[in-house]
Design a protein around this motif. Structure first.
Motif, PDB file in Angstrom:
ATOM      1  N   PRO A  75       0.844  -1.205   0.000  1.00  0.00           N
ATOM      2  CA  PRO A  75       0.000   0.000   0.000  1.00  0.00           C
ATOM      3  C   PRO A  75       0.879   1.255   0.000  1.00  0.00           C
ATOM      4  O   PRO A  75       2.025   1.224   0.438  1.00  0.00           O
ATOM      5  CB  PRO A  75      -0.783  -0.114   1.309  1.00  0.00           C
ATOM      6  N   ILE A  76       0.328   2.341  -0.465  1.00  0.00           N
ATOM      7  CA  ILE A  76       1.105   3.573  -0.597  1.00  0.00           C
ATOM      8  C   ILE A  76       1.592   4.086   0.752  1.00  0.00           C
ATOM      9  O   ILE A  76       2.714   4.551   0.880  1.00  0.00           O
ATOM     10  CB  ILE A  76       0.262   4.654  -1.311  1.00  0.00           C
ATOM     11  N   GLU A  77       0.775   3.980   1.773  1.00  0.00           N
ATOM     12  CA  GLU A  77       1.154   4.511   3.082  1.00  0.00           C
ATOM     13  C   GLU A  77       2.028   3.559   3.891  1.00  0.00           C
ATOM     14  O   GLU A  77       2.464   3.879   4.980  1.00  0.00           O
ATOM     15  CB  GLU A  77      -0.085   4.886   3.904  1.00  0.00           C
ATOM     16  N   PHE A  78       2.347   2.374   3.355  1.00  0.00           N
ATOM     17  CA  PHE A  78       3.154   1.383   4.071  1.00  0.00           C
ATOM     18  C   PHE A  78       4.627   1.791   4.031  1.00  0.00           C
ATOM     19  O   PHE A  78       5.159   2.081   2.963  1.00  0.00           O
ATOM     20  CB  PHE A  78       2.968   0.011   3.416  1.00  0.00           C
ATOM     21  N   SER A 129      10.963   4.542   1.386  1.00  0.00           N
ATOM     22  CA  SER A 129      10.050   5.629   1.728  1.00  0.00           C
ATOM     23  C   SER A 129      10.211   6.154   3.149  1.00  0.00           C
ATOM     24  O   SER A 129       9.470   7.049   3.536  1.00  0.00           O
ATOM     25  CB  SER A 129       8.605   5.161   1.539  1.00  0.00           C
ATOM     26  N   ILE A 130      11.124   5.601   3.916  1.00  0.00           N
ATOM     27  CA  ILE A 130      11.271   6.075   5.298  1.00  0.00           C
ATOM     28  C   ILE A 130      11.946   7.436   5.291  1.00  0.00           C
ATOM     29  O   ILE A 130      13.057   7.593   4.793  1.00  0.00           O
ATOM     30  CB  ILE A 130      12.075   5.070   6.141  1.00  0.00           C
ATOM     31  N   ASP A 131      11.268   8.416   5.816  1.00  0.00           N
ATOM     32  CA  ASP A 131      11.810   9.764   5.942  1.00  0.00           C
ATOM     33  C   ASP A 131      11.787  10.148   7.405  1.00  0.00           C
ATOM     34  O   ASP A 131      10.786   9.939   8.095  1.00  0.00           O
ATOM     35  CB  ASP A 131      10.981  10.773   5.142  1.00  0.00           C
ATOM     36  N   ALA A 132      12.879  10.720   7.858  1.00  0.00           N
ATOM     37  CA  ALA A 132      12.950  11.173   9.242  1.00  0.00           C
ATOM     38  C   ALA A 132      12.508  12.628   9.311  1.00  0.00           C
ATOM     39  O   ALA A 132      12.816  13.427   8.421  1.00  0.00           O
ATOM     40  CB  ALA A 132      14.365  11.031   9.766  1.00  0.00           C
TER      41      ALA A 132
END
Length: 148
Positions: A77-80, A85-88
């Protein structure tokens, strides 16, 4: 002197030196219960203390390249959150300042040239820099000022 210290290689077998088991009948009870239970094959009995294959790990670690390749093959999923995609969020702490000459943590800044330095010894080096070379140090940390 005990018998085992007189040169004999094994413990003495006399009745005086060996311990006597008084509860021989109690020790025989588990064997009788086992015989009465009807279990003929001990290998067929479930052993909860033994590790089964479902709980054993393969013992193989995956490196980042393998994890990312496996991650890209699945439809997430997009929000997973994934490795890509991990941004601090921005830090609440102030940015650390490092010496432009040595790379050590800088406690001081030269007011004339804006060059950061670590100690008085490094400040002597900053004062002896030829004109224009401080702009090269400032350019390394993207703080140079271009005068026209």
């Amino acid at each position: 002197m005990p018998a085992y210290k007189r040169g004999k290689k094994s413990w003495p077998s006399s009745a005086v030196d060996t311990p006597v088991h008084l509860d021989v009948a109690k020790e025989a009870e588990p064997l009788a219960n086992f015989r009465e239970s009807g279990i003929n094959n001990l290998y067929a009995v479930a052993k909860p203390f033994k590790r089964t294959s479902e709980f054993m790990s393969t013992g193989r670690w995956k490196n980042l390249k393998q994890v990312v390749a496996q991650e890209q093959t699945k439809d997430w999923p997009i929000e997973f959150p994934t490795y890509w995609s991990i941004d601090a969020p921005p830090s609440l702490l102030p940015q650390k300042k490092y010496c432009d000459i040595t790379g050590l943590p800088a406690k001081y800044t030269d007011p004339k040239t804006n060059v950061r330095y670590h100690s008085a010894e490094v400040y002597q080096i900053v004062k002896t820099l030829p004109p224009g070379s401080e702009q090269l140090y400032l350019a390394l940390r993207n703080a140079n000022i271009i005068l026209r």
